[in-house]
Design a protein around this motif. Structure first.
Motif, PDB file in Angstrom:
ATOM      1  N   GLN A 151       0.829  -1.213   0.000  1.00 39.68           N
ATOM      2  CA  GLN A 151       0.000   0.000   0.000  1.00 39.68           C
ATOM      3  C   GLN A 151       0.864   1.264   0.000  1.00 39.68           C
ATOM      4  OE1 GLN A 151      -3.237  -0.133   2.994  1.00 39.68           O
ATOM      5  NE2 GLN A 151      -2.872  -2.335   3.168  1.00 39.68           N
ATOM      6  N   GLU A 152       2.162   1.070  -0.197  1.00 40.01           N
ATOM      7  CA  GLU A 152       3.124   2.164  -0.323  1.00 40.01           C
ATOM      8  C   GLU A 152       3.253   3.012   0.949  1.00 40.01           C
ATOM      9  OE1 GLU A 152       2.036   4.350  -3.821  1.00 40.01           O
ATOM     10  OE2 GLU A 152       2.782   2.796  -5.167  1.00 40.01           O
ATOM     11  N   VAL A 153       3.246   2.337   2.092  1.00 39.59           N
ATOM     12  CA  VAL A 153       3.515   3.055   3.339  1.00 39.59           C
ATOM     13  C   VAL A 153       5.004   3.371   3.426  1.00 39.59           C
ATOM     14  CG1 VAL A 153       1.593   1.939   4.540  1.00 39.59           C
ATOM     15  CG2 VAL A 153       3.885   0.938   4.683  1.00 39.59           C
ATOM     16  N   LYS A 154       5.332   4.369   4.225  1.00 37.54           N
ATOM     17  CA  LYS A 154       6.721   4.766   4.426  1.00 37.54           C
ATOM     18  C   LYS A 154       7.326   4.132   5.670  1.00 37.54           C
ATOM     19  CE  LYS A 154       6.687   7.481   0.869  1.00 37.54           C
ATOM     20  NZ  LYS A 154       7.411   7.086  -0.371  1.00 37.54           N
ATOM     21  N   ALA A 155       6.455   3.650   6.578  1.00 41.16           N
ATOM     22  CA  ALA A 155       6.929   3.016   7.805  1.00 41.16           C
ATOM     23  C   ALA A 155       5.804   2.177   8.394  1.00 41.16           C
ATOM     24  CB  ALA A 155       7.398   4.060   8.814  1.00 41.16           C
ATOM     25  N   VAL A 156       6.187   1.207   9.233  1.00 41.17           N
ATOM     26  CA  VAL A 156       5.217   0.307   9.858  1.00 41.17           C
ATOM     27  C   VAL A 156       5.510   0.234  11.354  1.00 41.17           C
ATOM     28  CG1 VAL A 156       4.361  -2.073  10.004  1.00 41.17           C
ATOM     29  CG2 VAL A 156       4.929  -1.087   7.770  1.00 41.17           C
ATOM     30  N   LEU A 157       4.458   0.363  12.176  1.00 42.54           N
ATOM     31  CA  LEU A 157       4.571   0.259  13.639  1.00 42.54           C
ATOM     32  C   LEU A 157       3.881  -1.003  14.109  1.00 42.54           C
ATOM     33  CD1 LEU A 157       5.227   1.548  16.469  1.00 42.54           C
ATOM     34  CD2 LEU A 157       2.962   2.621  16.335  1.00 42.54           C
ATOM     35  N   ILE A 169       9.790  -1.818  15.745  1.00 43.17           N
ATOM     36  CA  ILE A 169       9.512  -3.163  16.257  1.00 43.17           C
ATOM     37  C   ILE A 169       9.611  -3.190  17.776  1.00 43.17           C
ATOM     38  CG2 ILE A 169      10.314  -5.555  16.276  1.00 43.17           C
ATOM     39  CD1 ILE A 169      11.261  -5.213  13.435  1.00 43.17           C
ATOM     40  N   GLY A 170       8.573  -3.726  18.418  1.00 43.44           N
ATOM     41  CA  GLY A 170       8.605  -3.948  19.853  1.00 43.44           C
ATOM     42  C   GLY A 170       9.275  -5.273  20.160  1.00 43.44           C
ATOM     43  N   ALA A 171      10.382  -5.223  20.899  1.00 41.74           N
ATOM     44  CA  ALA A 171      11.133  -6.429  21.266  1.00 41.74           C
ATOM     45  C   ALA A 171      11.863  -6.145  22.579  1.00 41.74           C
ATOM     46  CB  ALA A 171      12.109  -6.817  20.155  1.00 41.74           C
ATOM     47  N   PHE A 172      12.782  -7.010  22.969  1.00 41.62           N
ATOM     48  CA  PHE A 172      13.509  -6.843  24.226  1.00 41.62           C
ATOM     49  C   PHE A 172      14.928  -6.357  23.966  1.00 41.62           C
ATOM     50  CE2 PHE A 172      10.637 -10.492  25.623  1.00 41.62           C
ATOM     51  CZ  PHE A 172       9.702  -9.625  26.151  1.00 41.62           C
ATOM     52  N   GLY A 173      15.360  -5.412  24.798  1.00 39.42           N
ATOM     53  CA  GLY A 173      16.742  -4.946  24.749  1.00 39.42           C
ATOM     54  C   GLY A 173      17.512  -5.490  25.934  1.00 39.42           C
ATOM     55  N   SER A 203      11.433  -2.624  24.856  1.00 36.51           N
ATOM     56  CA  SER A 203      11.936  -1.558  23.996  1.00 36.51           C
ATOM     57  C   SER A 203      11.240  -1.499  22.642  1.00 36.51           C
ATOM     58  CB  SER A 203      13.442  -1.737  23.765  1.00 36.51           C
ATOM     59  OG  SER A 203      14.133  -1.821  24.996  1.00 36.51           O
ATOM     60  N   LEU A 204      11.391  -0.339  22.007  1.00 38.50           N
ATOM     61  CA  LEU A 204      10.943  -0.143  20.632  1.00 38.50           C
ATOM     62  C   LEU A 204      12.177   0.213  19.807  1.00 38.50           C
ATOM     63  CD1 LEU A 204       8.223  -0.046  18.981  1.00 38.50           C
ATOM     64  CD2 LEU A 204       8.411   2.434  19.128  1.00 38.50           C
ATOM     65  N   PHE A 205      12.357  -0.498  18.691  1.00 35.59           N
ATOM     66  CA  PHE A 205      13.545  -0.337  17.869  1.00 35.59           C
ATOM     67  C   PHE A 205      13.178   0.187  16.477  1.00 35.59           C
ATOM     68  CE2 PHE A 205      14.434  -3.699  20.915  1.00 35.59           C
ATOM     69  CZ  PHE A 205      15.679  -3.337  21.416  1.00 35.59           C
ATOM     70  N   THR A 206      14.008   1.064  15.943  1.00 35.93           N
ATOM     71  CA  THR A 206      13.888   1.477  14.544  1.00 35.93           C
ATOM     72  C   THR A 206      14.735   0.540  13.699  1.00 35.93           C
ATOM     73  OG1 THR A 206      13.558   3.815  15.077  1.00 35.93           O
ATOM     74  CG2 THR A 206      14.311   3.302  12.867  1.00 35.93           C
ATOM     75  N   VAL A 207      14.104  -0.101  12.716  1.00 39.00           N
ATOM     76  CA  VAL A 207      14.820  -0.975  11.789  1.00 39.00           C
ATOM     77  C   VAL A 207      14.748  -0.340  10.408  1.00 39.00           C
ATOM     78  CG1 VAL A 207      15.019  -3.273  10.802  1.00 39.00           C
ATOM     79  CG2 VAL A 207      14.223  -3.002  13.164  1.00 39.00           C
ATOM     80  N   LEU A 208      15.896   0.005   9.856  1.00 42.48           N
ATOM     81  CA  LEU A 208      15.944   0.640   8.546  1.00 42.48           C
ATOM     82  C   LEU A 208      15.659  -0.358   7.436  1.00 42.48           C
ATOM     83  CD1 LEU A 208      19.094   2.932   8.957  1.00 42.48           C
ATOM     84  CD2 LEU A 208      16.694   3.498   9.359  1.00 42.48           C
ATOM     85  N   GLY A 209      15.509   0.175   6.237  1.00 40.00           N
ATOM     86  CA  GLY A 209      15.183  -0.684   5.099  1.00 40.00           C
ATOM     87  C   GLY A 209      16.241  -1.708   4.771  1.00 40.00           C
ATOM     88  N   ASN A 210      17.480  -1.485   5.229  1.00 39.28           N
ATOM     89  CA  ASN A 210      18.546  -2.464   4.991  1.00 39.28           C
ATOM     90  C   ASN A 210      18.664  -3.475   6.132  1.00 39.28           C
ATOM     91  OD1 ASN A 210      19.647  -0.933   7.021  1.00 39.28           O
ATOM     92  ND2 ASN A 210      21.404  -0.173   5.838  1.00 39.28           N
ATOM     93  N   GLY A 211      17.741  -3.360   7.123  1.00 34.18           N
ATOM     94  CA  GLY A 211      17.747  -4.303   8.241  1.00 34.18           C
ATOM     95  C   GLY A 211      18.565  -3.855   9.432  1.00 34.18           C
ATOM     96  N   ALA A 212      19.204  -2.709   9.332  1.00 36.90           N
ATOM     97  CA  ALA A 212      20.029  -2.212  10.441  1.00 36.90           C
ATOM     98  C   ALA A 212      19.153  -1.610  11.535  1.00 36.90           C
ATOM     99  CB  ALA A 212      21.013  -1.170   9.939  1.00 36.90           C
ATOM    100  N   ILE A 213      19.482  -1.914  12.789  1.00 34.33           N
ATOM    101  CA  ILE A 213      18.771  -1.349  13.939  1.00 34.33           C
ATOM    102  C   ILE A 213      19.520  -0.093  14.370  1.00 34.33           C
ATOM    103  CG2 ILE A 213      18.030  -1.738  16.316  1.00 34.33           C
ATOM    104  CD1 ILE A 213      17.894  -4.720  15.686  1.00 34.33           C
TER     105      ILE A 213
END
Length: 515
Positions: A280-286, A317-321, A330-340
């Protein structure tokens, strides 16, 4: 003599019953009932009884402290009755009877904690009374706001009087843009006080009767007029700033969430939802709080991260730190290349659910009641969450009740709100109240809000508190909406809660002048 004693007991029972019922009425203002109009009169009976006690009428009223305690227990006990939804705690492996014991103790404690706030308020009202109705209203309003500020600075907070108006009365909630939730609380308390003073003077035939009722009506109208002016401000958004964001409501029962079956279901559901939203051409997903219940170091091995690398769309992404030998929610930002690249650690933890309060004292008792492990630790206060879209305001579940956390992040440049939660172990009433809290935070900070929850209610909210979309409950859903980052700063964001110190200062000055 016996007859007089019986009459006194009967009178006391009537007073206690009246106080308890009016507290219950205040509790019905929030979900699931939502009788928000009752908030404007539910404090009146208790206020009248305090006047009756301080005026030393014949027959005298009972001491206000137990009356206030009962009122507070009625209010918080009903408003927070959703806490009973944690039973049975089979999702934590707690046996049925210990689960019931823990649940009832939790319900009793939070009700009592709210009752203590009202008792302290009543005690100070009595101690500082000068017999002047106008001074009484000023002091009563200032003290209530001061106590709510004090309580909200602690670890156990949820039911401000301000949230009795959310989500129905969006107009009055816009006063939160001026001085936060206490601006709304102040109007509610002052209006109740003026009505109580009017009813008291009317019985006495005092000349202040008309002035107090006119003042009450004027306050009500003026407050709503100011709120309406703020509510009517157009949301002028630039098309070039638009961001289309998707949310996934995974609907994973807590009972299986941390089991292999639950993890497989979560990864499958969130991966499929992510792929659907990227189409659906979103720019980000929560996704919700702890949606993928593994450590962040293990995320790279999941199909979800493979999908992110394939599609190149950012995900939160909600996961554990990890933090030493402990862990964070925690909530993590994951970029399009998979990097946190970004991490926000939940700083306000749920007592017993995420940590054991007074662990040195209660740890042994709790461990005997249940197999709960107290290894989760809170994140630092005043965190900044940077993303490719700029700074973002983050709230993880329980944090939605703490307005100052959101105000600080907005003051530091947060452009929109992301609320990531898991309310699966409570009732639908709690999920609705949680949604109402985020509506208040969106209004106070003048920000668009995106809510992703495990079982409901996920939502998109605009800066005026209007819900653009709200999910169903206990369903798997995906949805996308366009939001607009904002850099405005409300008076509350710039100055914080300036009203409460002002009211306390004016009260102190007026009290000393009246001596």
């Amino acid at each position: 003599m016996i007859k007089l004693g019986q009459q006194k007991i009967s009178k006391s029972i009537k007073y206690y019953t009246l106080s308890f019922i009016s507290g219950i009425f205040m509790g019905t203002t929030v979900a699931p009932i939502g009788a928000w109009l009752l908030a404007w009169i539910a404090l009146v009976p208790l206020w009248i009884l305090i006047i009756k006690y301080t005026s030393k009428t014949d027959p005298p009223a009972p001491r206000p402290l137990p009356l206030a305690l009962i009122w507070g227990i009625g209010y918080h006990g009903v408003a927070l009755s959703w806490i009973t939804g944690i039973h049975p705690m089979d999702w934590l492996g707690v046996p049925w009877l210990p689960s019931l014991t823990i649940t009832l103790l939790c319900w009793a404690f939070i009700s009592l904690w709210g009752g203590i706030l009202v008792s302290v308020w009543a005690a100070l009202m009595v101690r500082l009374d000068r017999g002047n109705p106008w001074l009484r209203v000023l002091i009563g309003t200032a003290i209530w706001c001061g106590l709510e500020s004090l309580w909200s600075a602690g670890p156990l907070w949820w039911s401000s009087l301000a949230y009795t108006q959310s989500p129905q009365n969006l107009v009055i909630l816009h006063l939160g843009q001026l001085s936060g939730p206490n601006a709304v609380t102040a109007v509610i308390v002052a209006f109740n006080g003026l009505i109580a003073e009017y009813l008291t003077h009317r019985r006495k035939g005092a000349k202040e009767e008309r002035i107090t009722i006119y003042s009450a009506l004027s306050l009500f109208i003026l407050a709503h007029l100011i709120g309406f002016i703020l509510y009517s401000q157009p949301l002028t958004e630039g098309a070039n700033t638009a961001i289309k964001i998707g949310v996934i409501q995974g609907n994973i029962p807590n009972k299986i969430k941390v089991l292999p079956e639950g993890l497989r279901r979560a990864i499958t559901g969130y991966t499929e939802g992510y792929l659907n939203l990227t189409n659906q051409e979103v720019k980000a997903v929560l996704i919700p709080e702890a949606a993928i219940p593994i450590f962040s170091r293990d995320l790279s091995q999941t199909p979800f991260l493979a999908a992110i690398r394939e599609k190149g769309v950012i995900a939160w992404i909600g996961a554990f730190g990890e933090q030493g030998s402990s862990y964070t929610n925690s909530l993590f930002t994951v970029l399009g290349n998979g990097a946190i690249t970004g991490r926000y650690d939940k700083s306000k933890l749920v007592p017993l659910g995420e940590y054991i309060p007074f662990e040195n004292i209660l740890g042994g008792i709790i461990q005997r009641l249940s197999p709960l492990e107290a290894h989760q630790v809170p994140g630092k206060a005043k965190q900044i969450f940077d993303t490719p879209f700029g700074k973002v305001i983050i709230g993880i579940c329980y944090e939605s009740a703490f307005a100052e956390n959101f105000r600080y992040q907005a003051s530091m440049g947060g452009k929109f709100m992301l609320s990531s939660s898991n309310d699966a172990h409570y009732t639908a009433a709690m999920a609705n109240q949680h949604h109402a809290q985020d509506i208040m935070r969106a209004i106070e900070t003048d920000r668009w809000a995106v809510r992703a929850t495990n079982t409901g209610y996920s939502a998109f909210i605009n800066p005026h508190g209007q819900t653009l979309w709200k999910s169903a409950y206990n369903t798997y859903e995906t949805h996308a909406e366009t939001i607009y980052p904002r850099q405005t700063q409300t008076l509350y964001v710039r100055w914080g809660d300036w009203l409460t110190p002002l009211l306390l200062t004016l009260s102190a000055m007026a009290w000393f002048m009246a001596k």
